[in-house]
Design an enzyme around this catalytic site. Structure first.
Site, short mmCIF file in Angstrom:
data_model
loop_
_atom_site.label_atom_id
_atom_site.label_comp_id
_atom_site.label_asym_id
_atom_site.label_seq_id
_atom_site.Cartn_x
_atom_site.Cartn_y
_atom_site.Cartn_z
N ALA A 202 17.98 -6.07 27.15
CA ALA A 202 19.07 -5.10 27.36
C ALA A 202 18.74 -4.05 28.42
CB ALA A 202 19.39 -4.39 26.03
N CYS A 328 2.09 -2.57 39.37
CA CYS A 328 1.79 -1.16 39.17
C CYS A 328 0.60 -0.94 38.25
CB CYS A 328 3.02 -0.46 38.61
SG CYS A 328 4.01 -1.53 37.56
#
Ligand SMILES: *Cc1c(COP(=O)(O)O)cnc(C)c1O
Length: 385
Positions: A202, A328
């Site tokens: 989502a 990252c």
């Protein structure tokens, strides 16, 4: 000081205010456990979950019984891959996937290798797309599963899902698709695309974090998966744990909004992306990563030759929030960019632009200007040293 322009929409998106509004009552007044079948608190929550389940199923051409709610796409991928491996190991212990998949596909596969499964990691073409002939050759007698993503999270390329589904069906091999970046961005249909298992999340579509789903086909063929979480028997015993009603409601609403806006948003976002690319492609040392046509309109990914990646990111940091070609968390060069032939230095000097619902034309112009300026100044430094 103003915060940088957010162009990291492949990493996550903000919750749409309409989604949040829909979720709020389920934290407080309508807090019941959807599994509590004996009273209205449970019924209210169950009705909300059922409604969201219908929306999720509808969005991919499935039926409600085929949807298992999970904590996100990572869990859905784990459940699909480990769940199928465990359920079908007596039929074969070979899995085929692609080098440019998300770590949430590659790492469960690597884990299965430690248990004695064999995994083939297919290369991609320089444009990031899978060659179907190579896939066909990789499928063996003992292959049980093919896992290929719909849209890549780094370079945005769209794999030929329908053709892959057709091939897998002909070869009687299950087809799993990670559609975390694709849902509500491109049309998905598990029937016409012959997908047997499909992972969703989502938070990439303006819904809340911590909720996703796995679609598991019930007919032609009926797909079995071994549960990876055991307990109260929720989700037909395939994923135990109390259903997270507010998040599930938010997921449904986010999908509803995303699907309703898909066509118009894609055009608007594509205009932004194309404008950004038109502005940047004049830079002599630039390279586009991934096919420009078979691609999400939301994505632009570029590398620069002979540019210091760390200096580039530092120079952009106050203007724009985006991801580079080094993951990252680890600082390691991107496995996706390496798979399409970029060097480690080029990976470090790479930028992923993820354009989203709240990106404006002014944002695009400001970011393009900032990139042009920093590249010019970094090239200047090279010339002077
Ligand atoms: C974000 C992402 C995931 C992980 O999803 P979560 O819901 O954050 O666990 C998996 N696959 C792809 C392609 C993604 O972009």
């Amino acid at each position: 000081m103003a915060r940088p322009i957010y162009l990291d929409n492949h990493a996550t998106t903000p919750v749409d205010p309409l989604v949040l509004e829909m979720m709020l009552p389920y934290f407080t007044e309508q807090f019941g456990n959807p599994s509590s079948a004996g009273h209205s608190y449970g019924w209210e929550a169950a009705a909300a979950v059922n409604q969201a389940r219908e929306i999720v199923a509808d969005s991919i051409g499935a039926i409600a019984e085929e949807i298992i709610f999970t904590s996100g796409a990572t869990e859905a991928n784990n459940l699909a891959i480990k769940g199928v491996a465990e359920a079908y190991f007596s039929e074969g212990k070979h899995i085929v996937t692609v080098q440019t998949e998300h770590r949430a596909v590659l790492d469960p596969c690597a884990y299965l290798e430690t248990l004695g499964f064999a995994v083939t990691y297919l290369p991609v073409q320089p444009n990031g797309l899978l060659d179907l002939e190579i896939l066909e050759k990789a499928i063996r007698q003992d292959t049980v599963l093919v896992s290929v993503m719909a849209a890549n999270n780094e370079i945005g390329v769209l794999q030929p899902i329908e053709a892959i589904g057709k091939l897998c069906k002909a070869k009687k091999v299950l087809f799993h698709c990670d559609a975390a970046q694709a849902i509500a961005k491109i049309p998905l249909n598990v029937q016409t695309q012959n997908i047997d298992l499909l992972s969703l999340t989502a938070h990439k579509i303006y819904g809340p974090k911590g909720i996703g789903a796995l679609y598991v086909r019930r007919k032609n063929p009926r797909v079995n998966i071994a549960a990876q979480l055991h307990g109260g028997g929720q989700e037909r015993g395939r994923r135990s744990g109390t259903l997270y009603t507010p998040q599930i409601v938010g997921f449904g609403k986010a999908l509803e909004i995303g699907l309703a806006q898909m066509a118009t948003e894609n055009q608007r976002i594509k205009n932004h992306r194309d404008r950004l690319w038109e502005n940047l492609k004049k830079i002599a040392t630039i390279q586009l990563n991934g096919d420009l046509e078979q691609r999400l309109p939301h994505n632009l990914n570029i590398s620069f030759r002979n540019i210091d990646g760390a200096a580039l990111l530092l120079g952009l940091r106050s203007t724009v929030a985006l991801s580079s070609g080094s993951a990252c968390s680890s600082g390691k060069p991107s496995h996706v960019l390496q798979a399409i032939g970029r060097s480690k230095a080029e990976c470090a000097a790479s930028l992923r632009f993820g354009i989203g619902r709240f990106t404006t034309a002014a944002d695009i112009d400001q970011v393009a200007k900032a990139v042009q300026q920093i590249i010019t100044s970094l090239q200047q430094i090279r010339i002077n040293t």
